[in-house]
Design a protein around this motif. Structure first.
Motif, PDB file in Angstrom:
ATOM      1  N   HIS A 163      13.556  14.549 -25.014  1.00  0.00           N
ATOM      2  CA  HIS A 163      14.299  13.383 -24.531  1.00  0.00           C
ATOM      3  C   HIS A 163      13.747  12.904 -23.187  1.00  0.00           C
TER       4      HIS A 163
ATOM      5  N   ASP B 216      19.365   9.477 -19.561  1.00  0.00           N
ATOM      6  CA  ASP B 216      20.756   9.540 -19.977  1.00  0.00           C
ATOM      7  C   ASP B 216      21.082  10.952 -20.458  1.00  0.00           C
ATOM      8  N   TYR B 217      21.886  11.660 -19.674  1.00  0.00           N
ATOM      9  CA  TYR B 217      22.326  12.998 -20.055  1.00  0.00           C
ATOM     10  C   TYR B 217      23.782  12.986 -20.536  1.00  0.00           C
TER      11      TYR B 217
ATOM     12  N   VAL C 216      25.249  12.500 -23.398  1.00  0.00           N
ATOM     13  CA  VAL C 216      25.583  13.186 -24.651  1.00  0.00           C
ATOM     14  C   VAL C 216      24.409  14.089 -25.026  1.00  0.00           C
TER      15      VAL C 216
ATOM     16  N   ALA D  91      28.413  14.321 -31.596  1.00  0.00           N
ATOM     17  CA  ALA D  91      27.528  13.721 -30.602  1.00  0.00           C
ATOM     18  C   ALA D  91      27.303  12.233 -30.889  1.00  0.00           C
ATOM     19  N   LEU D  92      27.083  11.896 -32.162  1.00  0.00           N
ATOM     20  CA  LEU D  92      26.887  10.493 -32.520  1.00  0.00           C
ATOM     21  C   LEU D  92      28.142   9.676 -32.221  1.00  0.00           C
TER      22      LEU D  92
ATOM     23  N   LYS E  54      28.247   9.073 -28.525  1.00  0.00           N
ATOM     24  CA  LYS E  54      27.214   8.119 -28.117  1.00  0.00           C
ATOM     25  C   LYS E  54      27.600   6.694 -28.491  1.00  0.00           C
ATOM     26  N   ALA E  55      28.190   6.528 -29.663  1.00  0.00           N
ATOM     27  CA  ALA E  55      28.531   5.195 -30.157  1.00  0.00           C
ATOM     28  C   ALA E  55      29.922   4.736 -29.716  1.00  0.00           C
TER      29      ALA E  55
END
Length: 489
Positions: free
Chosen positions: A330, A348-349, A351, A431-432, A435-436
């Motif tokens: 990442h 960006d940490y 997530v 996690a998704l 993030k969303a």
């Protein structure tokens, strides 16, 4: 200096961060040099992720032999030859090795340079007498196992994960110094391969970065498998006794739980495995000559992964942040953008999931419940589902596990924690969602295939939805039910 020795970007270190930087930059048409003093692939390929998971897989098979009666089969005590197991691990590593072969990167257009790099100025490094000049540099030299200054340890002998997979034998008994992810993974793997294992951890519990209740469940599983665990203990001395090692431990701080002086405990083992943290690989890089600032050896970076020299970046373990292969990947992707293009982005940490590959696996993303309450106060709630109640877990005879999801105001997900077979894959759904910006209630309406472990996430979301049925919401539901009953069939 020849034009061939002038590059758009020079990556120092051929582990994950360096490889991703080199491949990504070359793919965009940049002139790239990649410098590695040992072997491409770094810790992950040679001494970390790949061989450790191969060993864990072998250990899991041995465990299934012993546990076969739970599946209606005749239990069998497996015949374990340590040399064969370790040879199998190396075979797996050799199968993956071509992914990081120098010729593969040369075919991409990367100038792969073998040797140790040292800055001789902010814009130049030297490798075996060759000088390379770069517009941008990326320090990606990684980390190594830290070895605590335990009296007698050097003289008695020990090994770390770096040596664990190139051995000829598996010891009969083992002391593991350190109860973090590396120590716990290897402790369980070696125990399942027939090794008598004792884990010594300085802090008061194993896996201190994890949700405490899930870490406790995992600790109990390890105890059930016959691993001795000594938490709140420090190793005060290691001595060689013939071919064995005598390990002396005492309560951390020198006192027992009731404040009295703690009596030391001594036991003998064949070998000692040290898994007590990490140290940065920055020696000999000439960072002072380059003007690159460090803190306790770790390279200091800003939100764009720039060092104190704005044209020199750093990525991966060497920054001392989250020491995971996927984080190095990442970071390297962010470095490629920031080093090559004028529009730059902050890393960006927000997530970052991770997983410890014990059995069951222990996965984590975001905040623990305690961390969330510290930051967000009374708006925080936590919702739990025990994996043992899940149909798939029952048919797999995998009753130990739990899903815990921490939410804030309006059901926004602040953290997710899973102890279950395949938790490392399951955590991606949470996690998704984080993030969303998908709220936990929405996961309750997502259709999951049956029967799967991922239904554990849905059941946890169901528990959250039920918790919201209070006050005016509960009154509205009651009213709708009364109206429904009064309607004709």
């Amino acid at each position: 200096m020849a034009r061939d020795d002038i590059f758009d970007i020079v990556a120092i270190g051929g582990g994950t961060a360096g490889l991703v930087t080199a491949a990504g930059s070359a793919g965009l048409g940049a002139r790239v040099a990649l410098i590695e003093r040992d072997r491409l692939g770094g810790d992950c390929l040679w001494t970390g992720c790949v061989p450790s998971k191969a060993l864990i897989s072998s250990a899991r098979v041995a465990h299934h032999f012993r546990d076969a009666a739970a599946h209606g089969l005749r239990a069998v005590q497996p015949e374990i030859e340590g040399a064969d197991v370790l040879a199998s691990v190396r075979d797996v590593r050799a199968e993956i090795e071509p992914h990081d072969d120098p010729e593969r990167f040369r075919a991409m257009g990367v100038d792969v340079v073998e040797g140790s790099a040292r800055f001789i100025s902010p814009h130049e490094v030297e490798v075996n007498g060759r000088r390379l000049r770069g517009r941008r540099f990326v320090i990606a030299t990684g980390s190594r196992a830290a070895v605590p200054p335990i009296p007698g340890l050097e003289e008695a002998g020990y090994f770390t994960h770096a040596e664990a997979f190139d051995r000829d034998t598996i010891p009969g008994s083992l002391a593991v110094v350190g109860g973090g992810p590396i120590g716990v993974e290897l402790a369980q793997a070696f125990r399942r391969l027939g090794v008598d294992v004792t884990v010594v951890e300085l802090l008061d519990r194993l896996m201190v970065r994890e949700e405490p209740e899930l870490a406790e469940l995992l600790t109990n599983r390890l105890l059930d498998e016959g691993i001795r665990i000594r938490t709140g203990r420090i190793v005060t001395r290691v001595e060689r006794v013939g071919e064995r090692r005598r390990v002396t431990i005492a309560a951390a701080g020198g006192a027992s739980g009731n404040g009295a002086a703690a009596a030391p405990e001594t036991f003998e083992v064949d070998e000692v495995l040290v898994a007590a943290g990490r140290a940065p690989n920055t020696e000999g890089l000439g960072l002072d000559e380059a003007g690159v600032a460090t803190s306790k050896g770790w390279v200091t970076v800003d939100a764009k992964l720039r060092t104190s020299r704005r044209h020199i970046f750093a990525a991966g373990d060497v920054t001392g942040g989250l020491l995971f292969t996927h984080v190095a990947d990442h970071e390297a992707r962010t470095v490629v953008q920031n080093a090559l293009f004028p529009v730059r982005a902050n890393i960006d940490y927000g997530v970052i999931p991770w997983c410890t590959y014990t059995d069951p696996e222990l996965a984590h993303v975001g905040l623990t419940e305690a961390e969330a309450r510290d930051r967000h106060g009374s708006a925080v709630s936590a919702h739990v589902y025990d994996i043992g109640n899940l149909d798939r877990a029952i048919v797999e005879r995998a009753a130990v596990g739990r899903v815990k999801i921490v939410v804030g105001k309006g059901g926004s997900i602040l953290g997710g924690h899973i102890l279950a077979p395949g938790a490392g894959t399951m955590i991606a759904e949470i996690a998704l969602a984080m993030k969303a910006g998908v709220k936990l209630g929405t996961l309750a309406s997502l259709v999951h295939p049956y029967p799967t472990m991922s239904e554990g996430v849905k059941r946890t979301a169901d528990a959250y939805r039920r918790s919201t049925l209070s006050g005016w919401r509960k009154a509205a539901v009651d009213l709708a039910l009364r109206v429904g009953r009064s309607m004709p069939a």
